[in-house]
Write an enzyme that holds these catalytic residues in place. Structure first.
Site, PDB file in Angstrom:
ATOM      1  N   PRO A  92       9.047 -22.011  -8.252  1.00  0.00           N
ATOM      2  CA  PRO A  92       8.092 -22.028  -7.156  1.00  0.00           C
ATOM      3  C   PRO A  92       8.787 -22.070  -5.786  1.00  0.00           C
ATOM      4  O   PRO A  92       9.903 -22.583  -5.674  1.00  0.00           O
ATOM      5  CB  PRO A  92       7.298 -23.317  -7.385  1.00  0.00           C
ATOM      6  CG  PRO A  92       8.101 -24.147  -8.316  1.00  0.00           C
ATOM      7  CD  PRO A  92       9.088 -23.266  -9.014  1.00  0.00           C
ATOM      8  N   GLY A  96      13.634 -27.014  -0.937  1.00  0.00           N
ATOM      9  CA  GLY A  96      14.536 -27.965  -1.594  1.00  0.00           C
ATOM     10  C   GLY A  96      15.052 -27.520  -2.947  1.00  0.00           C
ATOM     11  O   GLY A  96      15.986 -28.105  -3.469  1.00  0.00           O
ATOM     12  N   LEU A  97      14.452 -26.478  -3.525  1.00  0.00           N
ATOM     13  CA  LEU A  97      14.876 -26.042  -4.864  1.00  0.00           C
ATOM     14  C   LEU A  97      15.762 -24.800  -4.815  1.00  0.00           C
ATOM     15  O   LEU A  97      15.966 -24.126  -5.825  1.00  0.00           O
ATOM     16  CB  LEU A  97      13.653 -25.773  -5.753  1.00  0.00           C
ATOM     17  CG  LEU A  97      12.733 -26.972  -5.984  1.00  0.00           C
ATOM     18  CD1 LEU A  97      11.614 -26.610  -6.954  1.00  0.00           C
ATOM     19  CD2 LEU A  97      13.528 -28.158  -6.521  1.00  0.00           C
ATOM     20  N   GLY A  98      16.234 -24.476  -3.614  1.00  0.00           N
ATOM     21  CA  GLY A  98      17.129 -23.332  -3.509  1.00  0.00           C
ATOM     22  C   GLY A  98      16.417 -22.007  -3.724  1.00  0.00           C
ATOM     23  O   GLY A  98      17.033 -21.032  -4.184  1.00  0.00           O
ATOM     24  N   SER A 100      15.354 -19.848  -1.600  1.00  0.00           N
ATOM     25  CA  SER A 100      15.850 -18.737  -0.768  1.00  0.00           C
ATOM     26  C   SER A 100      17.121 -18.154  -1.395  1.00  0.00           C
ATOM     27  O   SER A 100      17.250 -16.931  -1.524  1.00  0.00           O
ATOM     28  CB  SER A 100      16.103 -19.199   0.674  1.00  0.00           C
ATOM     29  OG  SER A 100      17.035 -20.250   0.710  1.00  0.00           O
ATOM     30  N   ALA A 101      18.029 -19.014  -1.832  1.00  0.00           N
ATOM     31  CA  ALA A 101      19.266 -18.513  -2.445  1.00  0.00           C
ATOM     32  C   ALA A 101      18.967 -17.791  -3.760  1.00  0.00           C
ATOM     33  O   ALA A 101      19.545 -16.736  -4.039  1.00  0.00           O
ATOM     34  CB  ALA A 101      20.231 -19.674  -2.696  1.00  0.00           C
ATOM     35  N   ASP A 143      23.940 -23.682  -2.737  1.00  0.00           N
ATOM     36  CA  ASP A 143      22.722 -23.107  -3.325  1.00  0.00           C
ATOM     37  C   ASP A 143      22.992 -21.744  -3.954  1.00  0.00           C
ATOM     38  O   ASP A 143      22.582 -21.475  -5.090  1.00  0.00           O
ATOM     39  CB  ASP A 143      21.636 -22.927  -2.250  1.00  0.00           C
ATOM     40  CG  ASP A 143      20.942 -24.219  -1.901  1.00  0.00           C
ATOM     41  OD1 ASP A 143      21.489 -25.292  -2.212  1.00  0.00           O
ATOM     42  OD2 ASP A 143      19.851 -24.158  -1.292  1.00  0.00           O
TER      43      ASP A 143
HETATM   44  O1  PMV Z   1      16.529 -27.073   0.992  1.00  0.00           O
HETATM   45  P1  PMV Z   1      17.429 -26.128   0.283  1.00  0.00           P
HETATM   46  O2  PMV Z   1      17.019 -25.871  -1.149  1.00  0.00           O
HETATM   47  O3  PMV Z   1      17.682 -24.878   1.045  1.00  0.00           O
HETATM   48  O4  PMV Z   1      18.857 -26.867   0.147  1.00  0.00           O
HETATM   49  C1  PMV Z   1      19.664 -27.086   1.298  1.00  0.00           C
HETATM   50  C2  PMV Z   1      20.919 -27.851   0.972  1.00  0.00           C
HETATM   51  C3  PMV Z   1      21.721 -28.290   2.217  1.00  0.00           C
HETATM   52  O5  PMV Z   1      22.820 -29.084   1.745  1.00  0.00           O
HETATM   53  C4  PMV Z   1      20.890 -29.140   3.148  1.00  0.00           C
HETATM   54  C5  PMV Z   1      22.245 -27.088   3.000  1.00  0.00           C
HETATM   55  C6  PMV Z   1      23.423 -26.376   2.370  1.00  0.00           C
HETATM   56  O6  PMV Z   1      23.618 -25.205   2.692  1.00  0.00           O
HETATM   57  O7  PMV Z   1      24.169 -26.998   1.587  1.00  0.00           O
END
Ligand code: PMV
Length: 313
Positions: A92, A96-98, A100-101, A143
């Site tokens: 989903p 926070g779950l990456g 976008s990556a 990520d």
């Molecule tokens: O919120 P997310 O899933 O994009 O994770 C970001 C993780 C960070 O440590 C805040 C940024 C990074 O590039 O490591």
């Protein structure tokens, strides 16, 4: 048609600190973003059918377009190429779950397949890292690395620009976790920039916190490898406190963390960029996992349950 996938992830220890060279521990989860790409007459035409938190796609749209432009450039593809891109999958679009990556890895793989390019995982990871700059400004690379390779990993960015340290970690048995979403979309780029600004303004305080974060990750690796899950949980709790101190938690995240701990989670913390997004709780065993999951669900929050350290993802 070209197809590709990328894994979602949770960071067990070290988000934000990893951007500045501290080590982090990340695990892929069994949800992926999938992409399909077909050459088109003109334009980059995106059909995004991921399940998302409300407002996620709108908030990320410009960053998504920039990320694809960055990908094409890194892959040496003419920016005027026409592509129809479909994005879906089980991961989903919660911050926070990456996500976008995972989407960048999926799209890069699908583009490569559609154009008949042979692209190694190492190159895909590099392409997704460049794409992540659109979403995170100055990403650590944790990520995209998890999204590309999967697994449970130790990650340390080489801030001098050399190769990052990436090591696969192995645990005796996969460990149940619960992920709760605050439902709030967060801007990772703003969160990462905020930490960098505060760190610059208050180096003494931040250097001390960053040192603690580094020690936590080192201790966390040992505890995971020794399968001392109580210790891993304690370290996650401690990590959440450090994340609060650097100003990236939120009322809703703290509430979900408290709730998970009260239900018996071994440890709980925000995961990813914070400021909204998701909480991860360590909940070994199906019973504890179910208990924590239903308590979060009963308050109306979206939840996921999965395992970390499984060999198949
Ligand atoms: O919120 P997310 O899933 O994009 O994770 C970001 C993780 C960070 O440590 C805040 C940024 C990074 O590039 O490591």
């Amino acid at each position: 048609m070209g197809k590709g996938s990328g894994y979602g992830k949770v960071i067990l220890l070290g988000e934000h600190f990893v951007v500045h060279g501290a080590p982090g521990i990340v695990s892929a989860i069994d949800s992926t973003t999938d992409a399909e790409v077909k050459k088109a007459v003109k334009g980059i035409n995106i059909r995004d059918e991921r399940k998302t938190a409300k407002g996620y796609s709108e908030e990320k749209r410009l960053q998504q377009i920039e990320s694809i432009e960055r990908m094409l450039k890194t892959m040496g593809i003419d920016s005027k190429i026409g592509l129809d891109i479909w994005i879906g999958g089980t991961l989903p679009g919660f911050s926070g779950l990456g996500a976008s990556a995972a989407s960048s890895v999926a799209i890069a793989r699908a583009i490569a397949q559609e154009l008949g390019m042979l692209v190694s995982d190492k190159k895909i990871n590099q392409v997704a890292y460049e794409a992540e700059k659109a979403y995170a400004g100055n990403p650590s690379g944790i990520d995209n690395t998890a999204a590309t390779y999967g697994g449970l990993m130790w990650f340390k960015k080489d801030v001098a620009g050399g190769p990052d340290k990436i090591e696969k970690l192995h645990v005796r048995r996969p460990i149940e976790i619960v992920i709760g979403s605050t439902g709030k979309v967060a801007n990772t780029k703003a969160m990462v920039e905020g930490v960098a600004e505060r760190k610059k303004k208050n180096p003494a305080k931040y250097d001390a916190i960053f040192k603690q974060a580094e020690n936590l990750a080192v201790a966390g690796r040992k505890a995971l490898e020794a399968y001392d899950l109580k210790k891993v949980g304690d370290l996650m709790n401690e990590n959440h406190r450090l994340l609060q101190e650097i100003g990236v938690s939120s009322k809703e995240l703290d509430m979900l963390v408290d709730l998970a701990r009260k239900q018996g989670a071994f440890g709980a913390k925000l995961t990813g960029g914070g400021g909204g997004g998701c909480m991860v709780a360590l909940t070994p065993g199906k019973e504890l996992q179910g208990k924590v999951l239903s308590s979060i669900k009963s308050l109306g929050f979206e939840v996921l349950s999965t395992k970390i350290g499984a060999e198949r993802y």
